[in-house]
Write a protein that holds these residues in place. Structure first.
Motif, PDB file in Angstrom:
ATOM      1  N   THR A   4     -15.544  -9.876 -11.987  1.00  0.00           N
ATOM      2  CA  THR A   4     -14.169  -9.939 -11.527  1.00  0.00           C
ATOM      3  C   THR A   4     -13.220  -9.796 -12.704  1.00  0.00           C
ATOM      4  OG1 THR A   4     -14.833 -11.404  -9.759  1.00  0.00           O
ATOM      5  CG2 THR A   4     -12.496 -11.311 -10.251  1.00  0.00           C
ATOM      6  N   PRO A   7      -7.173 -12.210 -13.479  1.00  0.00           N
ATOM      7  CA  PRO A   7      -6.252 -12.273 -12.352  1.00  0.00           C
ATOM      8  C   PRO A   7      -4.790 -11.995 -12.692  1.00  0.00           C
ATOM      9  CG  PRO A   7      -6.846 -14.472 -13.054  1.00  0.00           C
ATOM     10  CD  PRO A   7      -7.656 -13.513 -13.881  1.00  0.00           C
ATOM     11  N   ARG A  21      -7.820  -5.844  -1.293  1.00  0.00           N
ATOM     12  CA  ARG A  21      -8.799  -5.704  -2.362  1.00  0.00           C
ATOM     13  C   ARG A  21     -10.203  -6.058  -1.874  1.00  0.00           C
ATOM     14  NH1 ARG A  21      -4.447  -8.240  -3.295  1.00  0.00           N
ATOM     15  NH2 ARG A  21      -2.963  -7.690  -4.896  1.00  0.00           N
ATOM     16  N   ASP A  24     -14.248  -8.550  -5.202  1.00  0.00           N
ATOM     17  CA  ASP A  24     -14.101  -8.705  -6.652  1.00  0.00           C
ATOM     18  C   ASP A  24     -12.702  -8.331  -7.151  1.00  0.00           C
ATOM     19  OD1 ASP A  24     -14.472  -5.997  -6.217  1.00  0.00           O
ATOM     20  OD2 ASP A  24     -16.170  -5.800  -7.565  1.00  0.00           O
ATOM     21  N   GLY A  25     -11.739  -8.186  -6.233  1.00  0.00           N
ATOM     22  CA  GLY A  25     -10.351  -7.976  -6.628  1.00  0.00           C
ATOM     23  C   GLY A  25      -9.978  -6.541  -6.953  1.00  0.00           C
ATOM     24  N   ASP A  46      -7.726  -2.881 -10.587  1.00  0.00           N
ATOM     25  CA  ASP A  46      -7.228  -4.172 -10.156  1.00  0.00           C
ATOM     26  C   ASP A  46      -5.703  -4.084 -10.254  1.00  0.00           C
ATOM     27  OD1 ASP A  46      -6.694  -4.328 -12.891  1.00  0.00           O
ATOM     28  OD2 ASP A  46      -7.596  -6.298 -13.142  1.00  0.00           O
ATOM     29  N   ASP A  47      -5.019  -5.185 -10.028  1.00  0.00           N
ATOM     30  CA  ASP A  47      -3.559  -5.153 -10.046  1.00  0.00           C
ATOM     31  C   ASP A  47      -3.005  -4.680 -11.386  1.00  0.00           C
ATOM     32  OD1 ASP A  47      -4.015  -6.319  -7.576  1.00  0.00           O
ATOM     33  OD2 ASP A  47      -2.505  -7.880  -7.830  1.00  0.00           O
TER      34      ASP A  47
END
Length: 132
Positions: A4, A7, A21, A24-25, A46-47
């Motif tokens: 992952t 964050p 998502r 795992d994001g 991811d983001d």
């Protein structure tokens, strides 16, 4: 150790709230040549990778195997210059239209989909063609 990604992100919260998502994001990101429509590759974002892609004009991906960000072209010289970014109707896939310089695939091929064509022009070796 988990795969992952971190964050924290600078992604616009309104965009982040819309994304669907994986566990795992991540969201799949399809890179497509902007002027020909040629599908070049699939990567993961991811983001933060999406934020970097939107703000730098270069595709940034999350490497699931190395657990780090990578910018297309930094090591290969085969850059992806971002022309547009869109979410699909379910907000679970990103389409990045790019101007690809050089090969998109890590093998040196123009696209990641050049080498192993399973069906071409509606004719294949499986049952799909005979079922039509």
């Amino acid at each position: 150790m988990t795969s992952t990604p971190p964050p924290s992100s600078s992604l616009d919260p309104e965009i982040g709230a819309r994304l669907k998502r994986s566990a795992d994001g991540l969201v799949p990101a399809i890179a497509q040549q902007y002027d020909t429509g040629e599908v070049l590759m699939l990567g993961w974002m991811d983001d933060e990778a999406l934020h970097r892609t939107l703000t730098t004009g270069r595709c940034t991906y999350w490497s699931r195997s190395r657990r780090e960000y990578w910018v297309k072209g930094d090591t290969s010289g085969h850059f992806q210059w971002v022309k547009s970014v869109a979410l699909d109707c379910d907000a679970d896939t990103v389409l990045v239209k790019v101007d690809q310089v050089g090969a998109a695939c890590h093998t040196g091929a123009r696209t990641c989909f050049d080498e192993d064509v399973l069906l071409k022009d509606g004719v294949g070796s499986g049952t799909a063609a005979s079922d039509q």
